[in-house]
Design an enzyme around this catalytic site. Sequence first.
Site, PDB file in Angstrom:
ATOM      1  N   ASP A 196      39.650   5.476  19.244  1.00  0.00           N
ATOM      2  CA  ASP A 196      39.582   4.811  20.526  1.00  0.00           C
ATOM      3  C   ASP A 196      40.120   5.834  21.531  1.00  0.00           C
ATOM      4  O   ASP A 196      40.807   6.800  21.169  1.00  0.00           O
ATOM      5  CB  ASP A 196      40.405   3.505  20.517  1.00  0.00           C
ATOM      6  CG  ASP A 196      40.020   2.606  21.681  1.00  0.00           C
ATOM      7  OD1 ASP A 196      40.298   1.393  21.609  1.00  0.00           O
ATOM      8  OD2 ASP A 196      39.406   3.123  22.654  1.00  0.00           O
TER       9      ASP A 196
HETATM   10  C1  GLC Z   1      38.852   1.635  25.714  1.00  0.00           C
HETATM   11  C2  GLC Z   1      38.518   0.547  24.727  1.00  0.00           C
HETATM   12  C3  GLC Z   1      37.307   0.848  23.886  1.00  0.00           C
HETATM   13  C4  GLC Z   1      36.313   1.645  24.714  1.00  0.00           C
HETATM   14  C5  GLC Z   1      36.929   2.991  24.987  1.00  0.00           C
HETATM   15  C6  GLC Z   1      36.054   3.833  25.911  1.00  0.00           C
HETATM   16  O1  GLC Z   1      40.234   1.833  25.787  1.00  0.00           O
HETATM   17  O2  GLC Z   1      39.574   0.114  23.859  1.00  0.00           O
HETATM   18  O3  GLC Z   1      36.755  -0.403  23.462  1.00  0.00           O
HETATM   19  O4  GLC Z   1      35.092   1.802  24.008  1.00  0.00           O
HETATM   20  O5  GLC Z   1      38.238   2.893  25.523  1.00  0.00           O
HETATM   21  O6  GLC Z   1      35.981   3.251  27.169  1.00  0.00           O
END
Ligand code: GLC
Length: 753
Positions: A239
Amino acid sequence: MSSTPHSFEVESVLSQLSLEEKASLTSGSHFWYTQPIERLGVPRIMVSDGPHGLRAQPDTGDGGDHVGLGGSLPATCFPTAAAIASSWSPALLRRIGEALAEEARAINLSVILGPGINMKRSPLCGRNFEYFSEDPFLAGELAVGIVDGIQSRGVGVSVKHFAANNQETDRLRVSADVSMRALREIYLPAFERVVTASQPWTIMCSYNKINGVSSSENTWLLTDVLRDEWGFRGLVVSDWGAVYHRVPAAKAGLDLEMPPTAGSPAELVDAVRSGELDEQVVTDRARAVLTLVAKGSHVLELHETADLDAHHALAREAAATSVVLLKNDDNILPLATDRRLAVIGEFARTPRFQGAGSSQVNPTRIDTALDALTAAFPEVTFAAGFGVDDPAHDDVLADEAVTAASAADVVVAFLGLPGSYESEGFDRTHMRLPESQLGLLARLRAANPHLVVVLANGSTIELGQVTPHVKGLVEAWLGGQASGSAVVDVLIGAVNPSGHLAETFPLRLEDNPSHLNFPGDSGHVSYGEGLYIGYRGYDKAARGVAFPFGYGMSYTTFDYDDLQVSVTGSVADGTLAATVSVAVTNTGDAAGADVVQIYVRDPESTAGRPVRELKGFARVDLQPGASETATVRLDQRAFSYWSDLLDRWVVEAGEFVIEAAYDSRTIAASTSITIDAPPVAAPLSAESTLQEWLADPRGGEILRSGRHGTVAILADPEMVAVIGNFPMSALASFGMSLDKAQLAAALAEVSQQ
Ligand code: GLC
């Protein structure tokens, strides 16, 4: 793979890369792009959110980090996960996946960061709108639908957030302290299902820790379970910002760190040079990235356009299919369109159709319920009634609304949660609608009893001050850009509602099983309720609920009959299976769809188990008077639980009950089957109790035979009841049982057989 200007052979490229180049591949080149290797013709590919619509922010060369949530390219905003889950239709999810992929191809986007399939452990989780269900089976089946849809068009996914990311509070640091059994039976199965059924191109690891170990550096999670046990062959991406220690993450199985962190590749190089890290690890991580790029690079050559009108129509169909009819007294719905209608609530004019955070889509267009109702009814009066983001009561707005309601034949009030109540990044603190709305509703009811409420919310809410006041109650969720027209299609009967709740509506927050431990503190959250989340918890605690998991009404009625179960295979060789069939009849006078749900009960289990668990379902579309036999296949896992004693899935011999149900609390028919299975007890040992020895066929025979000594208390059943749960090793010192030598001899014999 067709050869295109960007195609390359992974192993050939890999063999030509320096250590530094391999390390560079394991980190992004930009907020949304992988690292290219120009000299060998390896392009960068783009990834982008999100689960129900693209939030694409292509690199315009300005170097911007695009951390902003806005400013993305226009894209179709489909119903959020909470909404579309209510359709219980993997086929519909697949069609949405195909449309998402079409829009991704049109902007040369290789990987869509979704679906989110975390369990809804608490109603308060700010991202519940982005997740499907409180039930892992339903979530897994729906995930397979959308993942297969997207990947069938040559675009990848990132199934997230792996794993146990069930709250927003302290999400980057908190440790989800959860038992192995709850992980295996509740928090992992949806991921297991989609990995084994669909081979997603990527899996996104979660921010949080699991039992003290960050997911991004959790070897058990990312390698032992995901790859070695489930056979995952794709790439693990972090993430965004979830890598806390680069070298341990690489070792654990994390392939790609996003977004890039300056110096991160150098850390890997240094670790190899110092001997801390085997270069093979870096090579394996680089291979995973190259494989992903090779799969996704074909989209860079595409010059396609997406049919956004068709996608809007699909979004409207999907939103209507996701609407759940919760109450319909006096058949107030569908509305007769010749009536004088009062439309109350700003949400009718300014719809809330999606959640906030990384999933936020810049919609191609927005339908409003007010426009759709104005087109359908000759006489419509609108009153905002309350300020959307202002929880305070507004007397002027409320008075206008009451006046409008008093003069109308029927009133439709659009209520819901303000965007400030639920979002990525923070959790709710309660489950109530704003006081301004609840106060107005009571006044509307007094002004006109012919009252229908439509709800826009990303997760379950308390309805104690809503349901009694209304004749009609419609849950429309955050239904995407076409939700306004979709819900009116249902209100006027153009679409017969067929949604069923994918999450329970409890009577109050305090009844939720996780309530005592949510959201935790001091860096830990205890999943003390274990398996018992959602309906599993309310059932086990025998608590009443406002509306149960699986509930949903229709403008017609359905009847189930002739439930049949046939069992094949055996537990011993892992082939146990059951085919369940039930005849579904549309007994009303309107065409409609129903979702027959199949639950399994294990009433004789020696392990604690939920009262019942969803293990199958089938949507059935029927004309009035028509019947169809719905068939559901249960595999061995449908009867299994995770044994902490044996550290594996087991089926315990005995009776199982198969139920055909309208919802988790309304069982239409059930039938019992008896399943034979090898013993699931742990192998006998000196620490096994007297009762465990007696329950084991061989152990019991040995003790009763007296071959290795007399167990005096066997003559006194009351004594066995009182100290039968003492380990044999403890009893040996009591002089009423085998001594240590005799126990050793008995163990030797039982171990031989
Ligand atoms: C965010 C979210 C994730 C997302 C990523 C990119 O913090 O937790 O679901 O795909 O970052 O935006």
